[in-house]
Design a protein around this motif. Structure first.
Motif, PDB file in Angstrom:
ATOM      1  N   ALA A 174      41.343  37.842  45.001  1.00  0.00           N
ATOM      2  CA  ALA A 174      41.608  37.598  43.582  1.00  0.00           C
ATOM      3  C   ALA A 174      41.828  38.920  42.871  1.00  0.00           C
ATOM      4  O   ALA A 174      41.299  39.956  43.268  1.00  0.00           O
ATOM      5  N   GLU A 175      42.616  38.903  41.824  1.00  0.00           N
ATOM      6  CA  GLU A 175      42.857  40.085  41.002  1.00  0.00           C
ATOM      7  C   GLU A 175      42.427  39.753  39.580  1.00  0.00           C
ATOM      8  O   GLU A 175      43.149  39.083  38.842  1.00  0.00           O
ATOM      9  N   GLU A 176      41.243  40.197  39.212  1.00  0.00           N
ATOM     10  CA  GLU A 176      40.723  39.911  37.881  1.00  0.00           C
ATOM     11  C   GLU A 176      39.944  41.118  37.366  1.00  0.00           C
ATOM     12  O   GLU A 176      39.564  42.005  38.133  1.00  0.00           O
ATOM     13  N   ASP A 212      38.226  41.588  43.192  1.00  0.00           N
ATOM     14  CA  ASP A 212      37.646  40.282  43.492  1.00  0.00           C
ATOM     15  C   ASP A 212      36.135  40.387  43.356  1.00  0.00           C
ATOM     16  O   ASP A 212      35.494  41.165  44.067  1.00  0.00           O
TER      17      ASP A 212
END
Length: 322
Positions: A174-176, A212
């Motif tokens: 994930a890219e957050e 992530d």
């Protein structure tokens, strides 16, 4: 492996000797050709009556001899170089496969031990609660220990699953925007309850990165687990997080036995564990630091290990701020 290496090098020496013998045979054959051509030249051209024509013909014979020598040497050297390069590649592949096979065998034994220990602890806690009437505090204590062992199993399964996905290139993180300060605080809080070590915490607030959340939690847990595992009971484990220009610096320091300079270059390899003696005394799969380095690299960060003073090691992560 020793017998294979001996037979392999014996075969290689035989092939090289055969090439050298082939070269010497061709050289003798070339000398015989020159001798025959010179004899024929003497019968056709009188060196006294026609010296210029004789020298010209003799020069041609010598030039053909030199051409053959260059051809033999060039072909032989090329063939020998190809054989040596191929032999080096094949031997390196055989040795790598042998080492990987041995590491995988050790890994299976380690994973089996890692799985059995928390399962046995949880089973014992549950059996104790089932067979005895315990007070509320004791029950909560046993439940808490069971949850800790279950978390250990969860971390181990996450390591195994992530390693498999990374190898197969099927993993998409994930890219957050995540708060690394909060993640580090959560991780250290779980280890403080173990009571084996004391902890020194220096975390700057609101340190955000792109990444992530679950992977970074796994990476920090791996570093803390490594610090606890290789440091004596009662020693201090230090977790620090600070801003430095456009980067964040997260470090985990222990007061253990430390890591030699030679081992520092190998500890981030898959399945690798420090030293045979340490491997016998401590549990582990050799995946923690490997996965931690992969997680950090995918978010454009870097990890290094250096000596702690007066004893132990410091694992330092540098990652860009969000």
């Amino acid at each position: 492996m020793r017998l294979i290496s001996f037979l392999y090098f014996l075969l290689l020496v035989y092939i090289i000797a055969a090439i050298v013998f082939w070269g010497l045979s061709l050289n003798r054959q070339s000398a015989l050709i020159v001798s025959n051509e010179v004899d024929v030249l003497h019968t056709h051209i009188d060196s006294v009556a026609r010296p210029q024509e004789y020298q010209k013909a003799l020069k041609g014979i010598r030039e053909r001899e030199n051409t053959r020598k260059r051809q033999y040497l060039g072909e032989g050297a090329t063939f020998l170089a190809i054989i040596l390069i191929g032999a080096g590649v094949v031997y390196s592949s055989i040795r790598s496969n042998h080492l990987l096979s041995r590491q995988q065998s050790n890994f299976i034994l380690s994973v089996t031990h890692e799985l059995k220990s928390p399962i046995a602890a949880v089973k014992l806690n549950l059996q104790t609660m089932a067979r005895r009437k315990l007070d509320e505090d004791t029950q909560q204590q046993l439940i808490g220990r069971s949850i800790q062992e279950a978390n250990r199993l969860d971390d181990l399964c996450n390591n195994l699953l992530l390693a498999s996905q990374i190898e197969s290139r099927h993993f998409t993180p994930a890219e957050e925007r995540i708060n690394l300060s909060g993640i580090a605080a959560e991780c250290i809080q779980a280890y403080e309850h173990r009571g084996r070590n004391s902890y020194k915490i220096k975390l700057e607030e609101d340190c955000f990165i792109q990444g992530d959340r679950l992977l970074w939690k796994l990476a920090i847990n791996n570093l803390l687990e490594n610090a606890v595992k290789y440091s004596p009971a009662g020693s201090t484990v230090t977790l620090e997080l600070a801003r430095q220009d456009d980067d964040l610096i997260l470090s985990v320091a222990d007061e253990g036995c430390g890591i030699s300079d030679e081992e520092k270059r190998k500890i981030f390899r898959k399945f690798y564990r420090v030293g045979n003696e340490n491997s016998r005394k401590t549990k582990g799969t050799g995946l923690g630091l490997y996965l931690t380095s992969k997680i950090i690299q995918q978010d454009k960060g870097a990890i290094l290990v250096r000596d702690n003073h007066p004893a132990g090691s410091v694992f330092e992560i540098t990652v860009p701020r969000a």
